[in-house]
Design a protein around this motif. Structure first.
Motif, mmCIF file in Angstrom:
data_model
loop_
_atom_site.group_PDB
_atom_site.id
_atom_site.type_symbol
_atom_site.label_atom_id
_atom_site.label_comp_id
_atom_site.label_asym_id
_atom_site.label_seq_id
_atom_site.Cartn_x
_atom_site.Cartn_y
_atom_site.Cartn_z
ATOM 1 N N TYR A 77 0.814 -1.222 -0.157
ATOM 2 C CA TYR A 77 -0.096 -0.022 -0.180
ATOM 3 C C TYR A 77 0.893 1.021 0.038
ATOM 4 O O TYR A 77 0.630 2.135 -0.930
ATOM 5 C CB TYR A 77 -1.064 0.176 1.138
ATOM 6 C CG TYR A 77 -1.902 1.194 1.299
ATOM 7 C CD1 TYR A 77 -2.866 1.133 0.124
ATOM 8 C CD2 TYR A 77 -1.816 2.362 2.040
ATOM 9 C CE1 TYR A 77 -3.965 2.287 0.358
ATOM 10 C CE2 TYR A 77 -2.516 3.390 1.916
ATOM 11 C CZ TYR A 77 -3.748 3.151 1.153
ATOM 12 O OH TYR A 77 -4.382 4.454 1.310
ATOM 13 N N VAL A 78 1.800 1.254 0.889
ATOM 14 C CA VAL A 78 2.987 2.476 0.732
ATOM 15 C C VAL A 78 3.597 2.773 -0.233
ATOM 16 O O VAL A 78 3.871 3.702 -0.944
ATOM 17 C CB VAL A 78 3.647 2.350 2.076
ATOM 18 C CG1 VAL A 78 4.780 3.470 2.140
ATOM 19 C CG2 VAL A 78 2.812 2.410 3.426
ATOM 20 N N THR A 125 -1.372 11.270 -1.002
ATOM 21 C CA THR A 125 -1.754 10.861 -2.353
ATOM 22 C C THR A 125 -3.293 11.280 -2.740
ATOM 23 O O THR A 125 -3.044 11.765 -3.957
ATOM 24 C CB THR A 125 -2.107 9.207 -2.145
ATOM 25 O OG1 THR A 125 -0.753 8.406 -1.934
ATOM 26 C CG2 THR A 125 -2.398 8.639 -3.508
ATOM 27 N N MET A 127 0.170 8.864 4.387
ATOM 28 C CA MET A 127 0.616 8.263 2.933
ATOM 29 C C MET A 127 -0.897 8.713 2.041
ATOM 30 O O MET A 127 -0.866 9.130 0.765
ATOM 31 C CB MET A 127 1.088 7.070 2.744
ATOM 32 C CG MET A 127 2.466 7.024 3.550
ATOM 33 S SD MET A 127 3.596 8.332 2.819
ATOM 34 C CE MET A 127 3.843 7.395 1.132
ATOM 35 N N THR A 128 -1.966 8.034 2.678
ATOM 36 C CA THR A 128 -3.104 8.100 2.059
ATOM 37 C C THR A 128 -3.610 9.624 1.646
ATOM 38 O O THR A 128 -4.099 10.067 0.647
ATOM 39 C CB THR A 128 -4.324 7.252 2.776
ATOM 40 O OG1 THR A 128 -4.054 6.077 3.062
ATOM 41 C CG2 THR A 128 -5.479 7.426 2.204
ATOM 42 N N PHE A 132 -5.993 7.354 -7.011
ATOM 43 C CA PHE A 132 -5.261 6.378 -7.216
ATOM 44 C C PHE A 132 -5.326 6.010 -8.993
ATOM 45 O O PHE A 132 -4.063 6.015 -9.544
ATOM 46 C CB PHE A 132 -5.074 4.888 -6.598
ATOM 47 C CG PHE A 132 -4.182 4.768 -5.305
ATOM 48 C CD1 PHE A 132 -2.897 4.882 -5.262
ATOM 49 C CD2 PHE A 132 -4.886 4.677 -4.025
ATOM 50 C CE1 PHE A 132 -2.244 4.873 -4.139
ATOM 51 C CE2 PHE A 132 -4.480 4.681 -3.044
ATOM 52 C CZ PHE A 132 -3.070 4.602 -2.739
ATOM 53 N N CYS A 163 1.371 4.221 -2.555
ATOM 54 C CA CYS A 163 1.059 5.742 -2.556
ATOM 55 C C CYS A 163 2.542 6.703 -2.865
ATOM 56 O O CYS A 163 2.218 7.322 -3.505
ATOM 57 C CB CYS A 163 1.148 5.984 -1.026
ATOM 58 S SG CYS A 163 -0.662 5.359 -0.204
ATOM 59 N N THR A 184 -10.619 7.520 -2.465
ATOM 60 C CA THR A 184 -9.004 6.861 -2.448
ATOM 61 C C THR A 184 -8.810 6.024 -3.823
ATOM 62 O O THR A 184 -7.926 6.581 -4.492
ATOM 63 C CB THR A 184 -8.788 6.199 -1.297
ATOM 64 O OG1 THR A 184 -9.159 6.676 -0.047
ATOM 65 C CG2 THR A 184 -7.235 5.714 -1.156
#
Length: 537
Positions: free
Chosen positions: A259-260, A354, A350-351, A398, A263, A394
């Motif tokens: 996940y990171v 992003t 991080m979320t 992305f 991001c 989110t």
């Protein structure tokens, strides 16, 4: 979901039954006060205040001893012969798996779309304060844990509230608080930690497969998904905390890394926008003008999301941390303070970065709608996303850089949800056995009920029941933090003890020499007249 007929009937019946209770408790637990034209939930203030008080009382423990905490996690001071079931690292990943989840992906999107980018700043600050609260409750979790003849550990607020407060002459208060805490954790474990997780992961799976197949939108696909998750979760939960620790020690770092990394890829594609994004976060945190409520709105959204995400002060994490192999409770308290750092300071941030950098049509629409202006089509987009488009925001962000990422996000959501399910399955078990006994029959009954609820989560939404579980969880924070304040002096002594242990180990002392010195010091303290640690003062 497209599970019609009887599932809708059950949903409606349950929601209608529990809605009055939920509304009543919500009005109490999430009571708001108006602060500069913004609603501030008292429960969030209760959690943040605890973080402030413990940060000051323990001398900024989360900053001064961060390096020491990392060294404990790395195994530098590991003791194989110490009582307990899992290592420091496994205890940390088990607890992190219970907090890192949909809140880090969906909840953060809601915070920055409503509170503006400045909410990120306050979210980070709240996460840093929460580290001190986690240190306190997890130290107590190990201090007052119980280990049975088979070496199985039971710990958490149910134990340190009862035993710790009894030592301080408050046995009746401790009994009431421990019982209430067990009830709160058990109910949330069934609903918020289980039913909600499988339901939302299926929702994301349905969304990404909708253009290719409608299998998961039907009751057959939903039932299959629920059964698979229930079987896998059951296999892990039956093995106890050792099995959970083995799974989460591999699963949590892997899914967090995926996940990171995603991001960072999105941020890397927009690296020129990073300085502006950071500037927007800082300025938005203190700007009198904001998306909703200005600086107070940003503060509230940031604090609220962080508090709901890392669960510091709730009393859930000490259950997992109590199983660690250690002879010194504060060693695990130091390890535990890393949990809000990973959950809130790293993953939530991080979320947020992003989303702020990549943007996306849905984020822009949600932000404009919250501000009361913007594109007239914004409200329609929000409505199409169900009015609460957290994870969609989110995913949308992305998608601007990685069109294929919704599939990876789906995998991350399922893994996050699964890790949360197995961890809360363990939390619920400890609450259950505290209330109904530790017999084999009692434990297997709980595990059977838990797995049935997992299957139900794929077929039903039970939205009101999920809201009710949130009320119970955060009501538990009231009971738990009262006990933390009363037992803080015990934690301070344990911190002094473990820091002395670290100093001696770093100087090359053997374990035998350290234990002999500690025994002599304890005997000398016991010989001194006056109040002892843990007794009424």
């Amino acid at each position: 979901m497209a599970n019609e007929s009887w599932t809708d009937t059950v949903d409606e019946a349950v929601n209608d039954t529990f809605e009055p209770v939920t509304e009543f408790l919500s009005d109490i637990v999430f009571y708001d006060v108006r602060v500069f034209d913004a609603d501030f939930p008292i429960i969030v203030g209760w959690l943040v205040l605890a973080g402030l008080i413990f940060t000051a009382y323990f001398g900024f423990v989360q900053f001064r001893y961060l390096r020491t905490a990392v060294r404990f996690v790395s195994g530098k001071y590991e003791q194989e012969n110490a009582p307990g079931e899992i290592s420091h690292f496994q205890a940390l990943t088990s607890a992190v798996s219970g907090t890192v989840g949909l809140g880090n992906i969906a909840g953060v999107a809601i915070a920055v779309s409503i509170g503006g980018p400045g909410a990120t700043f306050w979210m980070i600050l709240c996460g840093l304060l929460a580290m001190a609260t986690k240190f306190v409750e997890c130290t107590l979790g190990v201090k007052y844990r119980e280990i049975d003849a088979e070496g199985r550990v039971s710990g958490g607020p149910m134990y340190y509230l009862r035993k710790g407060l009894a030592e301080r002459g408050l046995a009746r208060l401790g009994t009431v608080l421990s019982f209430a805490s067990a009830v709160m954790i058990l109910f949330f474990g069934f609903v918020g930690g289980n039913l909600f997780q499988v339901n939302q992961s299926l929702e994301q799976l349905t969304t990404v497969t909708d253009d290719h197949t409608d299998f998961f939108t039907g009751s057959g696909g939903a039932l299959l998904f629920g059964v698979v998750v229930a079987v896998l979760a059951g296999l892990v939960i039956i093995g106890g905390i050792r099995s959970i620790g083995q799974v989460t020690s591999r699963l949590v770092p892997a899914m967090a890394l995926v996940y990171v990394t995603a991001c960072l890829i999105v941020i890397g594609f927009n690296v020129d926008a990073v300085p502006d994004a950071i500037g927007t976060i800082v300025s938005g945190a203190f700007s009198p003008e904001g998306v909703t409520g200005g600086v107070i709105g940003a503060l509230i959204q940031g604090f609220r999301r962080a508090a709901f995400s890392n669960e510091a002060g709730i009393g859930s994490a000490p259950i997992a941390h109590s199983a660690v192999k250690t002879k010194r409770p504060a060693s695990e308290g130091l390890v535990a303070l890393l949990e809000p750092f990973v959950d809130t300071v790293v993953i939530c941030t991080m979320t947020a970065l992003t989303i702020i950098i990549a943007g996306g049509p849905l984020y822009n629409a949600a932000r404009d709608t919250a501000a009361g202006g913007g594109d007239p089509a914004a409200a329609e987009r929000i409505a199409e996303a169900g009015g609460d488009p957290g994870i969609a925001i989110t995913s949308d962000a992305f998608d601007t850089a990685l069109p294929w990422f919704p599939w990876v996000l789906t995998l991350a959501v399922i893994l996050f949800a699964f890790s949360t399910i197995i961890t809360w399955g363990y939390y619920g078990l400890k609450a259950w056995t505290h209330l109904f006994g530790t017999s084999r029959a009692s434990e297997y009954l709980y595990k059977g009920v838990f797995c049935l609820i997992t299957i139900a989560g794929a077929l039903l939404s039970l939205g009101t029941l999920v809201d009710l579980s949130d009320c119970f969880l955060f009501l538990g924070a009231v009971f738990n933090i009262i006990g933390l304040y009363l037992l803080a002096p015990v934690v301070k002594k344990e911190l002094k003890r473990v820091l002395e242990y670290v100093r001696r180990r770093d100087e090359g002392w053997s374990e035998e020499r350290i234990e002999a010195a500690e025994a002599a010091e304890a005997a000398a303290e016991a010989a001194v007249p006056g109040p002892k640690s843990g007794s009424p003062s």
